[in-house]
Design a protein around this motif. Structure first.
Motif, PDB file in Angstrom:
ATOM      1  N   LEU A 152       0.835  -1.203   0.000  1.00 45.10           N
ATOM      2  CA  LEU A 152       0.000   0.000   0.000  1.00 45.10           C
ATOM      3  C   LEU A 152       0.871   1.254   0.000  1.00 45.10           C
ATOM      4  O   LEU A 152       0.632   2.199  -0.774  1.00 45.10           O
ATOM      5  N   ALA A 156       1.683   4.376  -3.115  1.00 46.03           N
ATOM      6  CA  ALA A 156       1.248   5.749  -2.838  1.00 46.03           C
ATOM      7  C   ALA A 156       2.135   6.731  -3.599  1.00 46.03           C
ATOM      8  O   ALA A 156       3.366   6.661  -3.521  1.00 46.03           O
ATOM      9  N   GLU A 214      -6.459   5.540   2.351  1.00 41.22           N
ATOM     10  CA  GLU A 214      -6.103   5.508   0.935  1.00 41.22           C
ATOM     11  C   GLU A 214      -7.126   6.278   0.115  1.00 41.22           C
ATOM     12  O   GLU A 214      -8.337   6.052   0.222  1.00 41.22           O
ATOM     13  N   CYS A 227      -3.145   6.662  -6.672  1.00 43.07           N
ATOM     14  CA  CYS A 227      -3.308   6.255  -5.271  1.00 43.07           C
ATOM     15  C   CYS A 227      -2.492   7.182  -4.384  1.00 43.07           C
ATOM     16  O   CYS A 227      -1.302   7.424  -4.645  1.00 43.07           O
ATOM     17  N   VAL A 229      -1.851   7.959  -0.024  1.00 47.72           N
ATOM     18  CA  VAL A 229      -2.048   7.377   1.300  1.00 47.72           C
ATOM     19  C   VAL A 229      -1.690   8.414   2.358  1.00 47.72           C
ATOM     20  O   VAL A 229      -0.655   9.091   2.258  1.00 47.72           O
TER      21      VAL A 229
END
Length: 248
Positions: A152, A156, A214, A227, A229
């Motif tokens: 994740l 980002a 997110e 994306c 985060v």
């Protein structure tokens, strides 16, 4: 009035206990620990963290009664509480310890104690009521959670994504839950934009919870998905509004 339990050292700060050590000590001093269901003991085998607090106390004419709430955070994200009753049967006698799985059993046990009624010739009772121990907000699923956190953060694209310290904490994650966040809407400043907000909640080995937020959106020059985060929901929602052209 001086109250004896104010100096009790149930959790010595200089020597913190593990959840297993705390449970062992509690069961070792309780006269009725053998009455606890086997299922309760099995569930506590997977405890990650614990918290203890004084729930109430009553001191009168040399007799005393204290109740303590011991709560463990389990690996599945749930919490389990045991209630400890500490009392003496005669003035000056050594304290006795009992343990119960719910507050109804605790009340039944408390009612049979030989505490005298409260009258002016006796020391006034002391009653302390503390706030409940909060339940975990999420239902976690044990999985490759540390790897999920790493992937994740790697995808980002925002420069202000969570720092290295957060990434290091997440290497101890062993369970997580992903939920789509709702609430304060973000109105796109241009048509054709798509925004989604997700909370990635992680349960760490020490029992603490840590969330990453997110943002997925298409507010890019070529309309591709991006994306980002963030460490807080507010920061994520502010980023959504900036991307939508609502903030400078």
């Amino acid at each position: 009035m001086s109250v004896p339990y104010e100096t009790a050292a149930y959790e010595p700060p200089e020597s913190p206990e593990s959840p297993e050590e705390h449970l062992e000590r509690l069961l070792g001093r309780a006269l009725n620990s053998f009455e606890l269901p086997d299922e309760t003991i099995r569930r506590l085998d997977c405890a990650l963290a614990h918290d203890s607090s004084l729930h109430s106390a009553h001191h009168s004419a040399g007799l005393h009664r204290e109740t303590y709430r011991h709560t463990w955070l389990l690996a599945d994200g749930s919490a389990l509480t045991l209630w400890e009753l500490v009392h003496n049967t005669l003035p000056g006698a050594a304290p006795e310890h009992e343990v119960y799985i719910d507050d109804e059993e605790l009340r039944t046990a408390t009612a049979r104690l030989p505490l005298p009624p409260d009258t002016p010739e006796f020391e006034l009772p002391v009653l302390v009521q503390l706030s409940p121990v909060p339940e975990p907000r999420h239902v976690y699923v044990p999985d490759a959670s540390a790897d999920h956190a790493r992937r994740l953060l790697r995808r980002a694209e925002n420069q202000d994504r969570p720092d290295v310290g957060t990434a290091e904490l997440l290497t101890t994650a062993f369970a997580h839950q992903i939920t789509q966040a709702f609430g304060r809407p973000c109105r796109a400043g241009r048509t054709g934009l798509c925004f989604s907000l997700y909370e990635h909640a992680f349960l760490l080995r020490d029992g603490t919870e840590l969330s990453l937020w997110e943002v997925e959106h298409t507010a890019t020059p070529d309309g591709r998905h991006m994306c980002e985060v963030y460490g807080t929901e507010d920061a994520a929602r502010d980023a959504m509004e900036r991307r939508a052209g609502r903030m400078p």
